[in-house]
Design a protein around this motif. Structure first.
Motif, PDB file in Angstrom:
ATOM      1  N   ILE A  85       0.866  -1.177   0.000  1.00 52.48           N
ATOM      2  CA  ILE A  85       0.000   0.000   0.000  1.00 52.48           C
ATOM      3  C   ILE A  85       0.905   1.230   0.000  1.00 52.48           C
ATOM      4  CG2 ILE A  85      -1.691   1.372   1.280  1.00 52.48           C
ATOM      5  CD1 ILE A  85      -2.660  -1.205   2.580  1.00 52.48           C
ATOM      6  N   SER A  86       0.637   2.151  -0.906  1.00 55.53           N
ATOM      7  CA  SER A  86       1.298   3.461  -0.909  1.00 55.53           C
ATOM      8  C   SER A  86       0.203   4.506  -0.768  1.00 55.53           C
ATOM      9  CB  SER A  86       2.060   3.705  -2.204  1.00 55.53           C
ATOM     10  OG  SER A  86       3.180   2.863  -2.277  1.00 55.53           O
ATOM     11  N   THR A  87       0.385   5.412   0.164  1.00 54.27           N
ATOM     12  CA  THR A  87      -0.623   6.446   0.365  1.00 54.27           C
ATOM     13  C   THR A  87      -0.284   7.685  -0.455  1.00 54.27           C
ATOM     14  OG1 THR A  87       0.437   7.531   2.252  1.00 54.27           O
ATOM     15  CG2 THR A  87      -1.014   5.659   2.738  1.00 54.27           C
ATOM     16  N   GLU A  88      -1.296   8.477  -0.674  1.00 51.81           N
ATOM     17  CA  GLU A  88      -1.096   9.802  -1.248  1.00 51.81           C
ATOM     18  C   GLU A  88      -0.561  10.695  -0.129  1.00 51.81           C
ATOM     19  OE1 GLU A  88      -1.509  10.873  -4.372  1.00 51.81           O
ATOM     20  OE2 GLU A  88      -2.080   8.865  -5.027  1.00 51.81           O
ATOM     21  N   PRO A  89       0.076  11.819  -0.466  1.00 53.28           N
ATOM     22  CA  PRO A  89       0.578  12.717   0.578  1.00 53.28           C
ATOM     23  C   PRO A  89      -0.546  13.254   1.463  1.00 53.28           C
ATOM     24  CG  PRO A  89       1.471  13.312  -1.567  1.00 53.28           C
ATOM     25  CD  PRO A  89       0.414  12.281  -1.808  1.00 53.28           C
ATOM     26  N   ILE A  94       3.591   0.792   2.869  1.00 51.58           N
ATOM     27  CA  ILE A  94       3.329  -0.314   3.786  1.00 51.58           C
ATOM     28  C   ILE A  94       3.423  -1.626   3.024  1.00 51.58           C
ATOM     29  CG2 ILE A  94       1.580  -1.355   5.288  1.00 51.58           C
ATOM     30  CD1 ILE A  94       0.490   1.621   5.505  1.00 51.58           C
ATOM     31  N   VAL A  95       4.105  -2.585   3.629  1.00 53.03           N
ATOM     32  CA  VAL A  95       4.180  -3.946   3.112  1.00 53.03           C
ATOM     33  C   VAL A  95       3.588  -4.849   4.177  1.00 53.03           C
ATOM     34  CG1 VAL A  95       5.698  -5.801   2.333  1.00 53.03           C
ATOM     35  CG2 VAL A  95       6.283  -3.436   1.814  1.00 53.03           C
ATOM     36  N   ILE A 108       3.197  -8.780   5.112  1.00 50.82           N
ATOM     37  CA  ILE A 108       3.614 -10.156   4.841  1.00 50.82           C
ATOM     38  C   ILE A 108       3.144 -11.001   6.015  1.00 50.82           C
ATOM     39  CG2 ILE A 108       5.551 -11.701   4.392  1.00 50.82           C
ATOM     40  CD1 ILE A 108       7.136  -9.123   3.555  1.00 50.82           C
ATOM     41  N   ASP A 109       2.179 -11.876   5.762  1.00 47.42           N
ATOM     42  CA  ASP A 109       1.557 -12.696   6.807  1.00 47.42           C
ATOM     43  C   ASP A 109       1.046 -11.786   7.920  1.00 47.42           C
ATOM     44  OD1 ASP A 109       2.095 -15.058   5.377  1.00 47.42           O
ATOM     45  OD2 ASP A 109       4.125 -15.141   6.194  1.00 47.42           O
ATOM     46  N   THR A 110       1.600 -11.900   9.132  1.00 48.79           N
ATOM     47  CA  THR A 110       1.150 -11.060  10.242  1.00 48.79           C
ATOM     48  C   THR A 110       2.104  -9.896  10.503  1.00 48.79           C
ATOM     49  OG1 THR A 110       2.278 -12.449  11.862  1.00 48.79           O
ATOM     50  CG2 THR A 110      -0.036 -12.979  11.377  1.00 48.79           C
ATOM     51  N   THR A 111       3.093  -9.726   9.627  1.00 49.07           N
ATOM     52  CA  THR A 111       4.061  -8.640   9.788  1.00 49.07           C
ATOM     53  C   THR A 111       3.700  -7.474   8.878  1.00 49.07           C
ATOM     54  OG1 THR A 111       5.816 -10.210  10.307  1.00 49.07           O
ATOM     55  CG2 THR A 111       6.505  -8.017   9.600  1.00 49.07           C
ATOM     56  N   ILE A 112       3.718  -6.273   9.452  1.00 48.19           N
ATOM     57  CA  ILE A 112       3.473  -5.047   8.684  1.00 48.19           C
ATOM     58  C   ILE A 112       4.728  -4.191   8.777  1.00 48.19           C
ATOM     59  CG2 ILE A 112       2.103  -2.944   8.502  1.00 48.19           C
ATOM     60  CD1 ILE A 112      -0.202  -4.527   9.830  1.00 48.19           C
ATOM     61  N   ILE A 113       5.271  -3.839   7.625  1.00 46.87           N
ATOM     62  CA  ILE A 113       6.447  -2.974   7.566  1.00 46.87           C
ATOM     63  C   ILE A 113       5.975  -1.612   7.080  1.00 46.87           C
ATOM     64  CG2 ILE A 113       8.706  -2.592   6.532  1.00 46.87           C
ATOM     65  CD1 ILE A 113       8.805  -5.699   6.139  1.00 46.87           C
ATOM     66  N   LEU A 114       6.308  -0.600   7.859  1.00 43.51           N
ATOM     67  CA  LEU A 114       5.854   0.763   7.593  1.00 43.51           C
ATOM     68  C   LEU A 114       7.065   1.657   7.372  1.00 43.51           C
ATOM     69  CD1 LEU A 114       3.534   2.906   7.687  1.00 43.51           C
ATOM     70  CD2 LEU A 114       3.882   2.967  10.150  1.00 43.51           C
ATOM     71  N   LYS A 115       7.088   2.341   6.240  1.00 41.59           N
ATOM     72  CA  LYS A 115       8.115   3.339   5.952  1.00 41.59           C
ATOM     73  C   LYS A 115       7.403   4.628   5.602  1.00 41.59           C
ATOM     74  CE  LYS A 115      11.826   0.495   4.117  1.00 41.59           C
ATOM     75  NZ  LYS A 115      12.760   0.344   2.984  1.00 41.59           N
ATOM     76  N   GLY A 116       8.042   5.741   5.905  1.00 43.89           N
ATOM     77  CA  GLY A 116       7.433   7.022   5.607  1.00 43.89           C
ATOM     78  C   GLY A 116       8.407   7.958   4.917  1.00 43.89           C
ATOM     79  N   ARG A 117       7.841   8.853   4.129  1.00 39.50           N
ATOM     80  CA  ARG A 117       8.616   9.915   3.488  1.00 39.50           C
ATOM     81  C   ARG A 117       7.915  11.228   3.773  1.00 39.50           C
ATOM     82  NH1 ARG A 117       8.255   8.228  -2.331  1.00 39.50           N
ATOM     83  NH2 ARG A 117       6.505   7.030  -1.578  1.00 39.50           N
TER      84      ARG A 117
END
Length: 114
Positions: free
Chosen positions: A27-31, A44-45, A47-56
């Protein structure tokens, strides 16, 4: 934390995010504008029960330098040790926004420097 894709999207939507791109894993959000001068985008990625969150983030403030307009481009959100020099900085505001979303996604969190 096991969160469905629709549950994840609902959390983001309730917190003011719209989606630029999404599938069953990414998932990529709009600004989203926060605190008036900061734009935040989340990637956001799931994978199974893991959520990886990165921000810009980027600032909406423009500067004039020798007749040229300088606009800041998106940069990765990173943690800054809070002190009097960083208080109220746009990076801290962006980190706090990302941290708020991370807390809504689950109680077990870990952090990794990229």
């Amino acid at each position: 934390t096991a969160i469905s894709l629709n549950g994840l999207k609902m959390i983001l939507f309730k917190n003011g995010y719209t989606f630029g791109n999404s599938d069953s894993m990414f998932i990529s959000t709009e600004p989203k504008q926060i605190n008036g001068v900061t734009m935040v985008k989340l990637d956001i990625v799931r994978i199974d029960t893991t959520i990886i969150l990165k921000g810009r983030m980027k600032s909406l403030v423009e500067m004039q330098l020798w007749g040229s307009t300088i606009k800041e481009d998106y940069t990765q959100i990173r943690w800054l040790k809070p002190n009097f020099m960083h208080k109220g900085s746009i990076m801290i505001d962006a980190w706090n926004e990302m941290e708020k979303i991370a807390k809504l996604l689950g109680s077990k969190r870990s952090y990794q420097k990229q």
